[in-house]
Scaffold this motif. Structure first.
Motif, PDB file in Angstrom:
ATOM      1  N   GLY A 240       0.824  -1.202   0.000  1.00 28.97           N
ATOM      2  CA  GLY A 240       0.000   0.000   0.000  1.00 28.97           C
ATOM      3  C   GLY A 240       0.855   1.248   0.000  1.00 28.97           C
ATOM      4  N   LYS A 241       0.288   2.327  -0.474  1.00 26.46           N
ATOM      5  CA  LYS A 241       1.001   3.601  -0.475  1.00 26.46           C
ATOM      6  C   LYS A 241       1.120   4.132   0.949  1.00 26.46           C
ATOM      7  N   LEU A 242       1.802   5.271   1.089  1.00 21.33           N
ATOM      8  CA  LEU A 242       1.908   5.919   2.385  1.00 21.33           C
ATOM      9  C   LEU A 242       0.536   6.390   2.846  1.00 21.33           C
ATOM     10  N   GLY A 243       0.249   6.214   4.117  1.00 20.66           N
ATOM     11  CA  GLY A 243      -0.990   6.753   4.653  1.00 20.66           C
ATOM     12  C   GLY A 243      -1.871   5.710   5.304  1.00 20.66           C
ATOM     13  N   SER A 244      -2.834   6.192   6.080  1.00 20.31           N
ATOM     14  CA  SER A 244      -3.731   5.297   6.812  1.00 20.31           C
ATOM     15  C   SER A 244      -4.698   4.584   5.875  1.00 20.31           C
ATOM     16  N   GLU A 245      -5.203   5.297   4.871  1.00 16.58           N
ATOM     17  CA  GLU A 245      -6.213   4.713   3.988  1.00 16.58           C
ATOM     18  C   GLU A 245      -5.707   3.477   3.238  1.00 16.58           C
ATOM     19  N   PRO A 246      -4.537   3.545   2.569  1.00 18.60           N
ATOM     20  CA  PRO A 246      -4.031   2.336   1.925  1.00 18.60           C
ATOM     21  C   PRO A 246      -3.768   1.202   2.920  1.00 18.60           C
ATOM     22  N   GLU A 247      -3.336   1.557   4.124  1.00 12.95           N
ATOM     23  CA  GLU A 247      -3.075   0.506   5.116  1.00 12.95           C
ATOM     24  C   GLU A 247      -4.373  -0.165   5.556  1.00 12.95           C
ATOM     25  N   ILE A 248      -5.435   0.607   5.702  1.00 15.80           N
ATOM     26  CA  ILE A 248      -6.739   0.025   6.034  1.00 15.80           C
ATOM     27  C   ILE A 248      -7.187  -0.917   4.916  1.00 15.80           C
ATOM     28  N   LEU A 249      -7.047  -0.476   3.679  1.00 13.63           N
ATOM     29  CA  LEU A 249      -7.500  -1.275   2.540  1.00 13.63           C
ATOM     30  C   LEU A 249      -6.733  -2.583   2.417  1.00 13.63           C
ATOM     31  N   ILE A 250      -5.400  -2.539   2.555  1.00 17.26           N
ATOM     32  CA  ILE A 250      -4.641  -3.781   2.377  1.00 17.26           C
ATOM     33  C   ILE A 250      -4.913  -4.759   3.507  1.00 17.26           C
TER      34      ILE A 250
END
Length: 506
Positions: A240-250
């Motif tokens: 995932g890219k940098l940030g909370s949103e990509p981390e939530i998605l992965i």
């Protein structure tokens, strides 16, 4: 201090992994630099007409900005550990080469003459006379190079090579001082510790120093071999890219895949880097899946001009078709939310200047003090194109994503770029201006993978398609708020959403 200790305890596994990655990258780069610089310096001492050329060359290499060097290497060697090591070697050459050259070339000529008088061969004189005398200066160069390497290696996190820079980048992105301190202090402690180890090598007998050094290399080599062997097991790697949103998605991807296939072994690589880094990693089989936005695909990843003012569905369809045609990639069904660009102001500034739409900004052009991310300033679907479309002209300050929100909250700026689902919009009570000319393209997120991988893993495709049409803008903003402001783990937030919406069982 209590919060800092709590974060260390919560993230001790991640910290130990990052520390080990940092040590591996640093030591490997240092050894390679020594193997290049020391023999080269010895050769140059014997051929002094080349000395100025190599001194200038190593000096020029060290002046290349580290981010620029990493960017130049990516098209040739991809992303990950290899380009990071190459860049670190380049930066380490100057101090080792320069100190070795000066240490040998400045030996008292009478000592050289005495060695020649005893009939020593060039090799014997080198190892018995020159290197022992020059050793303190050579060690000093190695220590300087090591400290330089460890500091620069924090940038390895930007290209998916891990290390302590992961904590620093995450701290900046989430405005979390604890993570910043952990990354910076750990890097400083590591630099001091390894510098003392190098100094200790100088104080012991040469044979003991060689044995200790070989033992260190064996330890690092064993870790690399284990990692290579472990990675031979078929894993599904999601980044995932940098940030909370990509981390939530992965984390959602991981749970859905493992819930749908009990034999699946999913590895996550959060905060892997920016769009082009992840795309390169996917193309080079360094990762298998990552969440990408339809607008980013058309703006950054595919070739040719793309028509503006398309609907969200038209944008997704075009992105899907072009990815399939140009790169043989499969772009799965998108989620509901549209994380498009937006412009935000404080509620107070909005009321004082009667702002509702972006077009209203042209009337107060002289009052605007924008602070925006460098990416937004430079994009055609960002500030460059926006000013043409809406007829206002201002010079925006380039700022890190988290810092621009702090700046507008403190009143240092009064206009920022934003994503429609940013948690800071809620945290700082900011108002989004309506894009009344529909300038910004749609940015719907969806899993991206190679078509070959999709065909080989139908269960993965089926599992990830459960998110199609799910997650509203409000849902994502609330989840981002939970991670960034409430400091809840991204994995827990992702799990709660999946359970609440009956996508997995508790």
């Amino acid at each position: 201090m209590q919060k800092l200790i709590q974060v260390i305890i919560e993230r001790k596994t991640d910290l130990l992994l990052a520390l080990w990655q940092h040590v591996q990258i640093s030591i490997i780069a240092l050894v390679i630099a020594m193997l290049i610089a020391i023999p080269l310096a010895i050769w140059v001492v014997r051929h002094r007409r080349f000395s100025e050329f190599f001194l200038q060359l190593t000096s020029i290499l060290q002046t290349i900005p580290s981010l620029a060097l990493l960017g130049l290497l990516i098209p040739f060697v991809g992303i990950g550990t290899l380009p990071a090591i190459i860049a670190l070697v380049v930066y380490a050459l100057l101090p080792i080469f320069q100190n070795t050259y000066l240490g040998i070339s400045e030996i008292d000529p009478s000592i050289e003459e005495a060695a020649d008088a005893f009939g020593m061969s060039s090799a014997r004189k080198l190892f018995k006379v020159e290197l022992p005398i020059a050793m303190p200066q050579i060690i000093s160069g190695i220590r300087t190079a090591l400290v330089l390497i460890i500091g620069t290696a924090t940038l390895a996190a930007l290209i998916g090579a891990g290390g302590l820079g992961t904590f620093i980048m995450l701290g900046i992105d989430r405005n979390d001082t604890s993570l910043l301190i952990i990354g910076a202090v750990s890097s400083a402690i590591l630099a001091v510790t390894l510098s003392l180890v190098v100094r200790w090598f100088q104080s012991i007998k040469p044979i003991h120093a060689i044995l200790a050094f070989l033992s260190l290399l064996l330890l690092i080599g064993s870790g690399s071999v284990y990692t290579t062997y472990y990675n031979r097991i078929e894993n599904i790697t999601i980044a995932g890219k940098l940030g909370s949103e990509p981390e939530i998605l992965i984390n959602m991807y991981k749970e859905l895949i493992e819930d749908n296939d009990e034999h699946a072994n999913v590895q996550l690589k959060p905060n892997f880097g920016k769009t082009t880094f992840l795309f390169s990693a996917l193309q080079n089989d360094q990762i298998d899946i990552y969440p990408e936005f339809s607008g980013s695909v058309l703006e950054t990843l595919v070739k040719g001009k793309v028509a503006k003012h398309q609907t969200a569905q038209e944008t997704y369809d075009l992105a899907k078709n072009m990815l399939s045609k140009e790169d043989k990639l499969t772009y799965l069904k998108p989620m509901q939310y549209n994380n498009t660009y937006a412009l935000a102001v404080t509620e107070k500034f909005k009321k004082e200047n009667n702002l509702n739409n972006i077009s209203d900004l042209a009337k107060i052009n002289g009052l605007l003090k924008p602070g925006m991310t460098l990416e937004f300033i430079d994009r055609d679907d960002g500030m460059r194109g926006l000013q043409k479309a809406y007829g206002f002209k201002v010079s925006a300050k380039s700022m890190e994503p988290a810092l621009r929100y702090e700046a507008i909250n403190d009143g240092r700026i009064n206009l920022v770029d934003a994503y429609a689902t940013d948690s800071e919009l809620k945290e700082y009570n900011l108002a989004l201006l309506k894009d009344d000319k529909n300038f910004f393209p749609a940015y719907q997120g969806a899993p991206l993978m190679k078509t070959k991988f999709a065909n080989q893993h139908p269960k993965v495709v089926k599992a990830l398609n459960k998110l199609a049409g799910k997650i509203s803008n409000q849902d994502m903003q609330e989840m981002n708020y939970a991670v960034n402001v409430k400091k809840e783990p991204a994995a827990s937030v992702a799990h709660q959403y999946l359970v609440q919406h009956d996508l997995i069982k508790e």
